[in-house]
Design a protein around this motif. Structure first.
Motif, mmCIF file in Angstrom:
data_model
loop_
_atom_site.group_PDB
_atom_site.id
_atom_site.type_symbol
_atom_site.label_atom_id
_atom_site.label_comp_id
_atom_site.label_asym_id
_atom_site.label_seq_id
_atom_site.Cartn_x
_atom_site.Cartn_y
_atom_site.Cartn_z
ATOM 1 N N PRO A 170 0.737 -1.034 0.007
ATOM 2 C CA PRO A 170 -0.084 -0.228 0.003
ATOM 3 C C PRO A 170 1.027 1.092 0.176
ATOM 4 C CG PRO A 170 -0.817 -1.623 1.292
ATOM 5 C CD PRO A 170 0.689 -1.871 1.051
ATOM 6 N N GLY A 171 0.514 2.335 -0.847
ATOM 7 C CA GLY A 171 1.087 3.697 -1.020
ATOM 8 C C GLY A 171 2.840 3.679 -2.145
ATOM 9 N N GLN A 172 2.813 2.564 -2.777
ATOM 10 C CA GLN A 172 3.701 2.102 -3.851
ATOM 11 C C GLN A 172 2.857 2.794 -5.102
ATOM 12 O OE1 GLN A 172 4.703 -2.314 -4.438
ATOM 13 N NE2 GLN A 172 5.942 -1.454 -5.950
ATOM 14 N N ILE A 173 4.059 3.624 -5.803
ATOM 15 C CA ILE A 173 3.763 3.840 -6.799
ATOM 16 C C ILE A 173 3.067 3.495 -7.958
ATOM 17 C CG2 ILE A 173 3.420 6.108 -8.622
ATOM 18 C CD1 ILE A 173 2.023 6.595 -5.955
ATOM 19 N N VAL A 174 2.734 2.605 -9.080
ATOM 20 C CA VAL A 174 3.123 1.991 -10.491
ATOM 21 C C VAL A 174 2.235 2.904 -11.082
ATOM 22 C CG1 VAL A 174 3.338 -0.249 -8.646
ATOM 23 C CG2 VAL A 174 1.010 0.698 -9.737
ATOM 24 N N TYR A 175 2.762 2.190 -12.193
ATOM 25 C CA TYR A 175 2.540 2.645 -14.173
ATOM 26 C C TYR A 175 1.436 1.776 -14.379
ATOM 27 C CZ TYR A 175 4.656 6.004 -12.521
ATOM 28 O OH TYR A 175 5.736 6.772 -11.542
ATOM 29 N N VAL A 176 0.571 1.820 -15.352
ATOM 30 C CA VAL A 176 -0.593 1.294 -16.057
ATOM 31 C C VAL A 176 -0.972 1.388 -17.209
ATOM 32 C CG1 VAL A 176 -1.309 -0.073 -13.441
ATOM 33 C CG2 VAL A 176 -2.708 1.987 -14.918
ATOM 34 N N ARG A 210 -7.133 2.645 -20.878
ATOM 35 C CA ARG A 210 -7.773 3.190 -22.071
ATOM 36 C C ARG A 210 -8.595 4.593 -21.063
ATOM 37 N NH1 ARG A 210 -7.711 0.655 -26.758
ATOM 38 N NH2 ARG A 210 -7.485 -1.379 -26.855
ATOM 39 N N ASN A 211 -8.528 5.510 -21.412
ATOM 40 C CA ASN A 211 -9.079 6.870 -21.527
ATOM 41 C C ASN A 211 -10.862 5.868 -21.260
ATOM 42 O OD1 ASN A 211 -10.678 8.998 -21.616
ATOM 43 N ND2 ASN A 211 -8.735 9.824 -22.363
ATOM 44 N N PRO A 212 -11.577 6.678 -20.374
ATOM 45 C CA PRO A 212 -12.350 6.373 -20.284
ATOM 46 C C PRO A 212 -13.889 7.214 -20.677
ATOM 47 C CG PRO A 212 -11.766 7.162 -18.107
ATOM 48 C CD PRO A 212 -10.805 7.059 -19.549
ATOM 49 N N HIS A 213 -12.930 8.431 -21.280
ATOM 50 C CA HIS A 213 -13.661 8.947 -21.924
ATOM 51 C C HIS A 213 -14.211 9.024 -23.760
ATOM 52 C CE1 HIS A 213 -14.775 11.228 -18.800
ATOM 53 N NE2 HIS A 213 -13.234 11.220 -18.279
ATOM 54 N N VAL A 214 -12.795 8.857 -24.031
ATOM 55 C CA VAL A 214 -12.658 8.952 -25.725
ATOM 56 C C VAL A 214 -12.687 7.449 -25.962
ATOM 57 C CG1 VAL A 214 -11.528 9.479 -27.548
ATOM 58 C CG2 VAL A 214 -11.605 11.131 -25.440
ATOM 59 N N GLN A 215 -13.388 6.909 -26.461
ATOM 60 C CA GLN A 215 -13.267 5.045 -26.582
ATOM 61 C C GLN A 215 -11.952 5.259 -28.590
ATOM 62 O OE1 GLN A 215 -14.043 2.274 -26.262
ATOM 63 N NE2 GLN A 215 -15.732 2.381 -24.903
ATOM 64 N N GLY A 216 -11.233 4.040 -27.825
ATOM 65 C CA GLY A 216 -9.949 3.806 -28.279
ATOM 66 C C GLY A 216 -8.626 4.322 -28.348
ATOM 67 N N VAL A 217 -8.833 5.061 -27.513
ATOM 68 C CA VAL A 217 -7.696 6.054 -26.604
ATOM 69 C C VAL A 217 -6.962 5.456 -25.545
ATOM 70 C CG1 VAL A 217 -6.613 7.804 -25.709
ATOM 71 C CG2 VAL A 217 -8.314 8.219 -27.533
ATOM 72 N N ALA A 218 -5.831 5.000 -25.187
ATOM 73 C CA ALA A 218 -5.199 4.399 -24.057
ATOM 74 C C ALA A 218 -3.767 5.178 -23.660
ATOM 75 C CB ALA A 218 -4.738 2.612 -24.393
ATOM 76 N N ASN A 219 -3.851 5.701 -22.261
ATOM 77 C CA ASN A 219 -2.238 5.985 -22.507
ATOM 78 C C ASN A 219 -1.313 5.296 -20.749
ATOM 79 O OD1 ASN A 219 -3.570 7.160 -19.677
ATOM 80 N ND2 ASN A 219 -4.509 8.058 -21.514
ATOM 81 N N VAL A 220 -0.527 5.939 -20.893
ATOM 82 C CA VAL A 220 0.389 5.340 -19.171
ATOM 83 C C VAL A 220 -0.328 6.332 -17.795
ATOM 84 C CG1 VAL A 220 2.782 5.176 -18.136
ATOM 85 C CG2 VAL A 220 2.363 4.444 -20.407
ATOM 86 N N GLN A 221 -0.783 5.117 -17.342
ATOM 87 C CA GLN A 221 -1.388 6.287 -15.555
ATOM 88 C C GLN A 221 -0.695 5.543 -14.774
ATOM 89 O OE1 GLN A 221 -4.053 8.329 -15.732
ATOM 90 N NE2 GLN A 221 -3.143 8.977 -14.149
ATOM 91 N N GLU A 222 -0.418 6.474 -13.807
ATOM 92 C CA GLU A 222 -0.234 6.107 -12.791
ATOM 93 C C GLU A 222 -1.222 5.828 -12.073
ATOM 94 O OE1 GLU A 222 3.694 9.134 -10.704
ATOM 95 O OE2 GLU A 222 1.426 9.754 -9.640
ATOM 96 N N ALA A 223 -0.624 4.835 -10.903
ATOM 97 C CA ALA A 223 -1.339 4.443 -10.025
ATOM 98 C C ALA A 223 -1.180 4.332 -8.594
ATOM 99 C CB ALA A 223 -2.235 3.136 -10.104
ATOM 100 N N VAL A 279 0.667 -4.618 -14.573
ATOM 101 C CA VAL A 279 1.681 -3.482 -14.097
ATOM 102 C C VAL A 279 2.770 -2.699 -14.097
ATOM 103 C CG1 VAL A 279 1.632 -3.026 -11.456
ATOM 104 C CG2 VAL A 279 -0.425 -3.720 -12.180
ATOM 105 N N TYR A 280 3.253 -1.609 -14.080
ATOM 106 C CA TYR A 280 5.003 -1.573 -14.281
ATOM 107 C C TYR A 280 5.172 -0.589 -13.114
ATOM 108 C CZ TYR A 280 3.500 -3.615 -18.797
ATOM 109 O OH TYR A 280 3.550 -3.810 -19.731
ATOM 110 N N PRO A 281 6.705 -1.053 -12.830
ATOM 111 C CA PRO A 281 7.265 -0.447 -11.576
ATOM 112 C C PRO A 281 7.649 1.288 -11.958
ATOM 113 C CG PRO A 281 8.958 -2.175 -12.486
ATOM 114 C CD PRO A 281 7.148 -1.981 -13.076
ATOM 115 N N THR A 282 8.295 1.160 -13.165
ATOM 116 C CA THR A 282 8.516 2.771 -13.913
ATOM 117 C C THR A 282 7.196 2.877 -14.841
ATOM 118 O OG1 THR A 282 9.876 2.564 -15.400
ATOM 119 C CG2 THR A 282 10.877 1.910 -13.217
ATOM 120 N N ALA A 283 7.682 4.559 -15.161
ATOM 121 C CA ALA A 283 6.652 4.786 -16.145
ATOM 122 C C ALA A 283 7.818 4.743 -17.941
ATOM 123 C CB ALA A 283 6.823 6.423 -15.942
ATOM 124 N N SER A 284 9.216 4.790 -17.714
ATOM 125 C CA SER A 284 9.486 4.379 -18.764
ATOM 126 C C SER A 284 9.050 2.318 -19.462
ATOM 127 C CB SER A 284 11.065 4.455 -18.544
ATOM 128 O OG SER A 284 11.711 3.684 -17.935
#
Length: 82
Positions: A6-12, A15-28, A57-62
C-alpha cells in the motif's frame, strides 16, 4: 499479489474512459481494496480497480511506456498523466 505494498506508486496502461480507442500510461497508487479486505487495488481516476493478474503493472513510467509502444506503436501514444 504480495510483491506490492500500500502506498506504492506503479504505472499501468489504461484506456481513456472518455474517448474510446485511446489508451495511455497512467500513474496509479496501490491501496488496500475497500471492497475486498486483505487484497490490494489500484487507485486511478478516483476509482478503485482490482489489482490482479489481468492488469499489466509496471514499476516505472519508462517500462510502461516501452510496453505501450510495443503493444500500440509510438504514433498512437496518448497523453501521459503522471
Amino acid at each position: 499479489m504480495n510483491e506490492y505494498q500500500p502506498g506504492q506508486i506503479v504505472y499501468v496502461i489504461i484506456r481513456n474512459p472518455h474517448v474510446q480507442g485511446v489508451a495511455n500510461v497512467q500513474e496509479a497508487a496501490v491501496v488496500n481494496d475497500p471492497d475486498s479486505p486483505g487484497n490490494y487495488a489500484l487507485f486511478i481516476y478516483e476509482t478503485y480497480y482490482p489489482l490482479n493478474d489481468e492488469v499489466a503493472v509496471y514499476p516505472t513510467a519508462s517500462e510502461a511506456e516501452h510496453a505501450y509502444r510495443e503493444a500500440f506503436g509510438l504514433s498512437d501514444m496518448g497523453a501521459y498523466y503522471g
